[in-house]
Design a protein around this motif. Structure first.
Motif, PDB file in Angstrom:
ATOM      1  N   ASP A 102       0.862  -1.226   0.052  1.00 54.51           N
ATOM      2  CA  ASP A 102       0.162   0.016   0.073  1.00 54.51           C
ATOM      3  C   ASP A 102       0.962   1.266   0.046  1.00 54.51           C
TER       4      ASP A 102
ATOM      5  N   GLN B 203       1.007   4.098  -3.003  1.00 51.23           N
ATOM      6  CA  GLN B 203       0.484   5.383  -2.596  1.00 51.23           C
ATOM      7  C   GLN B 203       1.636   6.340  -2.967  1.00 51.23           C
TER       8      GLN B 203
ATOM      9  N   SER C 160      -2.141  -8.733  -0.770  1.00 50.04           N
ATOM     10  CA  SER C 160      -1.915  -7.248  -0.916  1.00 50.04           C
ATOM     11  C   SER C 160      -3.507  -6.786  -1.357  1.00 50.04           C
TER      12      SER C 160
ATOM     13  N   GLY D 202      -4.320  -4.012  -4.147  1.00 53.09           N
ATOM     14  CA  GLY D 202      -3.160  -3.333  -4.313  1.00 53.09           C
ATOM     15  C   GLY D 202      -2.350  -4.079  -5.392  1.00 53.09           C
TER      16      GLY D 202
END
Length: 290
Positions: free
Chosen positions: A58, A62, A110, A113
């Motif tokens: 994550d 990001q 995940s 993601g």
């Protein structure tokens, strides 16, 4: 070491191990041993290997998305394309371990993601840019999603290739990418380079480039609008970062509660075993009095 410092240490160590060995090749035992802590410490912070992997993925998602989104905040379409391509290559250069994790194995731990979902998210932003360009040029804006996938896929695959070769430099690679995307095969520039506006945005100096007066007027006119859009993007990023921080705090609180419950269960088991041992000792005295 405080709890937050220990958590960051475990994330950093896990990131390196996942990049080197992948999810399946990395164990909780190895993470704990590298950090010189016991396995329960890792479980207390993340609940297991899946938990720490999800946090690592994550964070990388990001970071990369934020860099590309910032690039797409430019006003001029050519500059958008240049900065977005350069942002991906900069991320690969500065966060090679993170990029290897994203492209190596999209493990179920995940969640959503995965690298594919990240590419789709970037493509959706590029789609909006292309739709405006298509409308302005008289093309069918309904074709924008397809062209967005083509464009982002080309840049992403080039990035995967460049991850290992690293030649030529990232700005030269970005210039050639944009050359192909912007000019097409029939109009390739034999000596492409990024525009002056993007060059000023980059940390690495490049050779000078002659920019047409028309382009300079367009870029100058777009400068003020770009600054406003960049500020909006920054405010949005700050809000998203705050939301992510709140989610992380809630997740940490949940994990701490689970760890506390586990400790309570262990204590009850220990007390029960102690009572059983005491009872067995009394029975032993009854059966074999001195």
């Amino acid at each position: 070491m405080s709890g937050s410092e220990r958590r960051e240490q475990l994330i950093h160590i896990s990131r390196t191990l996942f990049a080197e060995k992948g999810f399946d090749g990395t164990s909780i035992e190895e993470i704990a041993a590298t950090a010189q802590v016991s396995k329960p410490v890792v479980y207390e912070h993340f609940g297991g290997k899946e938990g720490v992997y999800a946090v690592v993925v994550d964070r990388e998602m990001q970071k990369l998305l934020g860099m590309i989104t910032e690039g797409l905040a430019a006003s001029h379409s050519l500059v958008k394309l240049e900065r977005a391509a350069l942002a991906l290559l900069q991320y690969i250069e500065e966060s090679s371990e993170g990029f290897r994790i994203l492209v190596r194995d999209s493990h179920a731990a995940s969640g959503t993601g995965t690298f594919a979902s990240l590419i789709n998210e970037i493509a959706s932003q590029v789609e909006d840019v292309l739709a405006d360009e298509f409308s302005a040029r008289g093309y069918d804006p309904k074709l924008a999603p397809m062209y967005a996938q083509m464009l982002v896929g080309m840049v992403a695959l080039t990035g995967q290739w460049w991850l290992d070769v690293r030649k030529p430099g990232r700005e030269e690679v970005a210039a050639h990418l944009v050359n192909l995307a912007w000019n097409g095969l029939t109009g390739l520039n034999p000596s492409p380079s990024i525009t002056a506006m993007t060059r000023g945005h980059s940390a690495t100096p490049v050779r000078p480039r002659t920019t047409s007066e028309k382009e300079l007027r367009e870029l100058e006119k777009a400068r003020e609008k770009e600054l406003k859009e960049a500020e909006k993007a920054r405010q949005k990023e700050l809000k998203e970062a705050e939301k992510a921080r709140v989610r992380e705090l809630k997740e940490r609180e949940r994990l701490l509660k689970e760890a506390e419950k586990a400790r309570e269960r262990e204590e009850k088991i220990r007390q029960r075993e102690a009572r059983l041992a005491e009872r067995a000792a009394r029975l032993e005295q009854v059966d074999h009095p001195e």
